[in-house]
Design a protein around this motif. Sequence first.
Motif, PDB file in Angstrom:
ATOM      1  N   SER A   8       0.832  -1.203   0.000  1.00 17.59           N
ATOM      2  CA  SER A   8       0.000   0.000   0.000  1.00 17.59           C
ATOM      3  C   SER A   8       0.867   1.255   0.000  1.00 17.59           C
ATOM      4  O   SER A   8       0.556   2.228  -0.690  1.00 17.59           O
ATOM      5  N   ILE A   9       1.940   1.232   0.769  1.00 20.76           N
ATOM      6  CA  ILE A   9       2.863   2.369   0.794  1.00 20.76           C
ATOM      7  C   ILE A   9       3.480   2.570  -0.588  1.00 20.76           C
ATOM      8  O   ILE A   9       3.523   3.690  -1.106  1.00 20.76           O
ATOM      9  N   GLU A  10       3.934   1.482  -1.188  1.00 18.04           N
ATOM     10  CA  GLU A  10       4.548   1.569  -2.519  1.00 18.04           C
ATOM     11  C   GLU A  10       3.554   2.110  -3.546  1.00 18.04           C
ATOM     12  O   GLU A  10       3.904   2.977  -4.364  1.00 18.04           O
ATOM     13  N   ALA A  11       2.315   1.645  -3.505  1.00 13.48           N
ATOM     14  CA  ALA A  11       1.298   2.112  -4.454  1.00 13.48           C
ATOM     15  C   ALA A  11       1.025   3.604  -4.269  1.00 13.48           C
ATOM     16  O   ALA A  11       0.919   4.349  -5.253  1.00 13.48           O
ATOM     17  N   LEU A  12       0.941   4.059  -3.030  1.00 15.76           N
ATOM     18  CA  LEU A  12       0.716   5.473  -2.747  1.00 15.76           C
ATOM     19  C   LEU A  12       1.878   6.322  -3.231  1.00 15.76           C
ATOM     20  O   LEU A  12       1.681   7.364  -3.861  1.00 15.76           O
ATOM     21  N   SER A  16       1.664   9.073  -6.236  1.00 15.74           N
ATOM     22  CA  SER A  16       2.029  10.466  -5.983  1.00 15.74           C
ATOM     23  C   SER A  16       3.089  10.956  -6.958  1.00 15.74           C
ATOM     24  O   SER A  16       2.974  12.037  -7.531  1.00 15.74           O
ATOM     25  N   ALA A  17       4.128  10.162  -7.160  1.00 19.02           N
ATOM     26  CA  ALA A  17       5.211  10.546  -8.063  1.00 19.02           C
ATOM     27  C   ALA A  17       4.709  10.670  -9.495  1.00 19.02           C
ATOM     28  O   ALA A  17       5.030  11.636 -10.193  1.00 19.02           O
ATOM     29  N   THR A  18       3.907   9.731  -9.933  1.00 19.75           N
ATOM     30  CA  THR A  18       3.390   9.751 -11.300  1.00 19.75           C
ATOM     31  C   THR A  18       2.475  10.951 -11.510  1.00 19.75           C
ATOM     32  O   THR A  18       2.531  11.617 -12.542  1.00 19.75           O
ATOM     33  N   LYS A  19       1.657  11.258 -10.517  1.00 17.04           N
ATOM     34  CA  LYS A  19       0.743  12.394 -10.621  1.00 17.04           C
ATOM     35  C   LYS A  19       1.515  13.704 -10.723  1.00 17.04           C
ATOM     36  O   LYS A  19       1.152  14.588 -11.493  1.00 17.04           O
ATOM     37  N   LEU A  20       2.582  13.846  -9.960  1.00 14.78           N
ATOM     38  CA  LEU A  20       3.348  15.090  -9.938  1.00 14.78           C
ATOM     39  C   LEU A  20       4.297  15.239 -11.118  1.00 14.78           C
ATOM     40  O   LEU A  20       4.441  16.313 -11.676  1.00 14.78           O
ATOM     41  N   VAL A  21       4.944  14.166 -11.493  1.00 12.15           N
ATOM     42  CA  VAL A  21       5.952  14.233 -12.540  1.00 12.15           C
ATOM     43  C   VAL A  21       5.380  13.821 -13.889  1.00 12.15           C
ATOM     44  O   VAL A  21       5.797  14.313 -14.926  1.00 12.15           O
ATOM     45  N   GLY A  22       4.441  12.921 -13.865  1.00  6.36           N
ATOM     46  CA  GLY A  22       3.850  12.419 -15.101  1.00  6.36           C
ATOM     47  C   GLY A  22       4.501  11.119 -15.517  1.00  6.36           C
ATOM     48  O   GLY A  22       5.694  10.910 -15.307  1.00  6.36           O
ATOM     49  N   GLN A  23       3.713  10.256 -16.055  1.00  8.76           N
ATOM     50  CA  GLN A  23       4.207   8.946 -16.478  1.00  8.76           C
ATOM     51  C   GLN A  23       5.317   9.079 -17.510  1.00  8.76           C
ATOM     52  O   GLN A  23       6.243   8.285 -17.548  1.00  8.76           O
ATOM     53  N   ALA A  24       5.255  10.107 -18.351  1.00 10.17           N
ATOM     54  CA  ALA A  24       6.266  10.286 -19.401  1.00 10.17           C
ATOM     55  C   ALA A  24       7.655  10.510 -18.816  1.00 10.17           C
ATOM     56  O   ALA A  24       8.659  10.175 -19.436  1.00 10.17           O
ATOM     57  N   ALA A  25       7.722  11.093 -17.626  1.00 12.75           N
ATOM     58  CA  ALA A  25       9.020  11.363 -17.005  1.00 12.75           C
ATOM     59  C   ALA A  25       9.635  10.116 -16.385  1.00 12.75           C
ATOM     60  O   ALA A  25      10.801  10.115 -16.023  1.00 12.75           O
ATOM     61  N   LYS A  26       8.852   9.071 -16.265  1.00  6.24           N
ATOM     62  CA  LYS A  26       9.356   7.829 -15.688  1.00  6.24           C
ATOM     63  C   LYS A  26      10.281   7.177 -16.712  1.00  6.24           C
ATOM     64  O   LYS A  26       9.856   6.667 -17.724  1.00  6.24           O
ATOM     65  N   ASN A  27      11.572   7.219 -16.438  1.00 10.24           N
ATOM     66  CA  ASN A  27      12.556   6.754 -17.415  1.00 10.24           C
ATOM     67  C   ASN A  27      13.066   5.354 -17.129  1.00 10.24           C
ATOM     68  O   ASN A  27      14.087   4.955 -17.628  1.00 10.24           O
ATOM     69  N   THR A  28      12.339   4.610 -16.324  1.00  5.95           N
ATOM     70  CA  THR A  28      12.747   3.253 -16.008  1.00  5.95           C
ATOM     71  C   THR A  28      11.524   2.370 -15.829  1.00  5.95           C
ATOM     72  O   THR A  28      10.462   2.860 -15.472  1.00  5.95           O
ATOM     73  N   ASP A  71       6.494  14.892   2.784  1.00  9.42           N
ATOM     74  CA  ASP A  71       5.142  14.905   2.245  1.00  9.42           C
ATOM     75  C   ASP A  71       5.074  14.090   0.961  1.00  9.42           C
ATOM     76  O   ASP A  71       6.076  13.518   0.519  1.00  9.42           O
ATOM     77  N   LYS A  72       3.901  14.057   0.337  1.00 12.54           N
ATOM     78  CA  LYS A  72       3.716  13.228  -0.856  1.00 12.54           C
ATOM     79  C   LYS A  72       4.420  13.792  -2.079  1.00 12.54           C
ATOM     80  O   LYS A  72       4.411  13.177  -3.135  1.00 12.54           O
ATOM     81  N   GLN A  73       5.048  14.953  -1.931  1.00 14.72           N
ATOM     82  CA  GLN A  73       5.857  15.520  -3.003  1.00 14.72           C
ATOM     83  C   GLN A  73       7.349  15.338  -2.741  1.00 14.72           C
ATOM     84  O   GLN A  73       8.171  15.854  -3.477  1.00 14.72           O
ATOM     85  N   GLY A  74       7.667  14.629  -1.663  1.00 18.05           N
ATOM     86  CA  GLY A  74       9.055  14.355  -1.331  1.00 18.05           C
ATOM     87  C   GLY A  74       9.758  15.480  -0.587  1.00 18.05           C
ATOM     88  O   GLY A  74      10.969  15.448  -0.411  1.00 18.05           O
ATOM     89  N   ARG A  75       8.993  16.470  -0.118  1.00 18.68           N
ATOM     90  CA  ARG A  75       9.583  17.596   0.623  1.00 18.68           C
ATOM     91  C   ARG A  75       9.682  17.252   2.112  1.00 18.68           C
ATOM     92  O   ARG A  75       8.734  16.697   2.672  1.00 18.68           O
ATOM     93  N   PRO A  76      10.791  17.597   2.752  1.00 15.77           N
ATOM     94  CA  PRO A  76      10.943  17.317   4.185  1.00 15.77           C
ATOM     95  C   PRO A  76      10.085  18.249   5.040  1.00 15.77           C
ATOM     96  O   PRO A  76       9.869  19.409   4.682  1.00 15.77           O
ATOM     97  N   TRP A  77       9.612  17.717   6.169  1.00 14.46           N
ATOM     98  CA  TRP A  77       8.816  18.465   7.133  1.00 14.46           C
ATOM     99  C   TRP A  77       9.350  18.184   8.528  1.00 14.46           C
ATOM    100  O   TRP A  77      10.160  17.286   8.736  1.00 14.46           O
TER     101      TRP A  77
END
Length: 87
Positions: A8-12, A16-28, A71-77
């Motif tokens: 569940s953590i991995e899916a979330l 989040s990463a795909t939503k923010l960066v876009g699937q096209a940016a996924k280079n692997t 956070d879900k954007q990878g920013r530290p809090w």
Amino acid sequence: MLKPDIYSIEALMKRSATKLVGQAAKNTNDDTAYIKQFFGFLPQDVEGIHTHKDGEGDGVWFRLKDGRVFDKQGRPWSANHALYDKD
């Protein structure tokens, strides 16, 4: 703090990463490498997920086993437990 299973953590994190960066940016084709590249940590590094933070409201914050919070954007809090999940 929620303590979901690793899948569940991995899916979330992947969503989040795909939503923010876009699937096209996924280079692997390796989801683990993609998550690590985006967040800087892996699902197995997550101890739990907070869903509310004082001053921010509802959201998603990953608490790592080493105490850091992102956070879900990878920013530290702030890692202060008192700031999270209070009603």
